[in-house]
Design an enzyme around this catalytic site. Structure first.
Site, PDB file in Angstrom:
ATOM      1  CB  SER A 297       7.135  -8.039  -7.220  1.00  0.00           C
ATOM      2  OG  SER A 297       7.406  -9.011  -6.227  1.00  0.00           O
TER       3      SER A 297
ATOM      4  CE1 TYR B 285      12.467  -7.530  -7.457  1.00  0.00           C
ATOM      5  CE2 TYR B 285      10.862  -8.348  -5.874  1.00  0.00           C
ATOM      6  CZ  TYR B 285      11.328  -8.249  -7.176  1.00  0.00           C
ATOM      7  OH  TYR B 285      10.634  -8.869  -8.189  1.00  0.00           O
TER       8      TYR B 285
END
Length: 264
Positions: A145, A158
């Site tokens: 990501s 995250y």
């Protein structure tokens, strides 16, 4: 040149590929010739995924198991190897995000994100690497990501998981490159999916959603990405065309990470 990108005769396992990014990547690998295997943690999602693949003319095998459960993973990898063949390509796509301010997030919530987004790829890679070593080749693609590089409010778990996944990717490359195993990552930018649709809805006055405006302003491409934007990078990293690419994170973000933003 086309032969370098062919996946004919390859078995590709994509985790969490019943829908969304995983489904798009698996579909692209199938169109390049790969035999597709996918999993999800819920039986109804696997059934839905099988229907979607069938509708696209793709024969896929679906399995129900939890990527964080090492015993389940080992059992199903053995089953997949028996029913579909040795896994040539593993795409660690399964993941979750919890948008909670860090000071309000419980340790249990933090651990859940780390478990699925980081421990899961570790367990999956660990399960397929022995057979890849025996076969003398293998491709592992971790879905990282932009949060592998950046921080933002409410995504502490995250970002920690995806930052860790970036380093796990590099370490797998370092440890198993001599066995002709390449481990790379794809770092999607902001992708237009059903999950992000509410962030792109027009406001009552016809204006953009504030978050939509924020993303457009921060992206040199001036748009959200689509799942189709991930197809080519996935095929490249799964194919012989990337045989000397190892430990790399390919960011598919429309240029966000390269951009400081427009001067006010």
């Amino acid at each position: 040149m086309n032969n370098q990108f062919s996946l004919e005769g390859k078995v590709a396992l994509v985790t969490g590929a019943s829908y969304g990014i995983g489904f798009a990547i698996a579909s692209a690998l199938a169109e390049a010739g790969a035999k597709i295997v996918f999993n999800d943690v819920k039986p109804d999602l696997v059934e839905k995924g099988l229907e979607e693949y069938k509708a696209k003319g793709i024969h896929a095998r679906g399995y129900v198991f939890d990527v964080t459960n090492e015993e389940e993973v080992n059992t199903h990898i053995a089953k997949i190897e028996k029913e579909a063949g040795i896994i040539d390509i593993l795409v660690n796509n399964a993941g979750i995000i919890k948008r909670i301010p860090m000071h309000k997030m419980t340790a249990s919530e933090f651990r859940q994100v780390i478990d699925i987004d980081l421990n899961g790829p570790f367990i999956m890679a660990k399960a397929v690497i022995p057979s890849m070593i025996k076969k003398g080749q293998g491709k592992i693609i971790n879905i990282c990501s932009m949060m592998s590089e950046l921080g933002r409010e409410t995504v502490s778990a995250y970002a920690a998981a995806k930052g860790g996944l970036k380093m796990l990717t590099r370490n797998i490359a370092s440890e198993y490159g001599e066995y002709n195993i390449q481990c790379n990552g794809i770092g999607p930018g902001y992708i237009a999916t059903p999950q992000t649709a509410p962030l792109r809805e027009k406001q009552a006055d016809g204006s953009r959603h504030p978050f939509d405006s924020f993303i457009i302003a921060k992206t040199p491409a001036a748009r959200w990405g689509t799942t189709d934007d991930l197809r080519g990078p996935a095929v490249f990293l799964a194919s012989e065309a990337s045989n000397f690419v190892n430990g790399h994170i390919l960011y598919v973000d429309g240029g966000i990470l390269a951009y400081i933003g427009k001067q006010p």
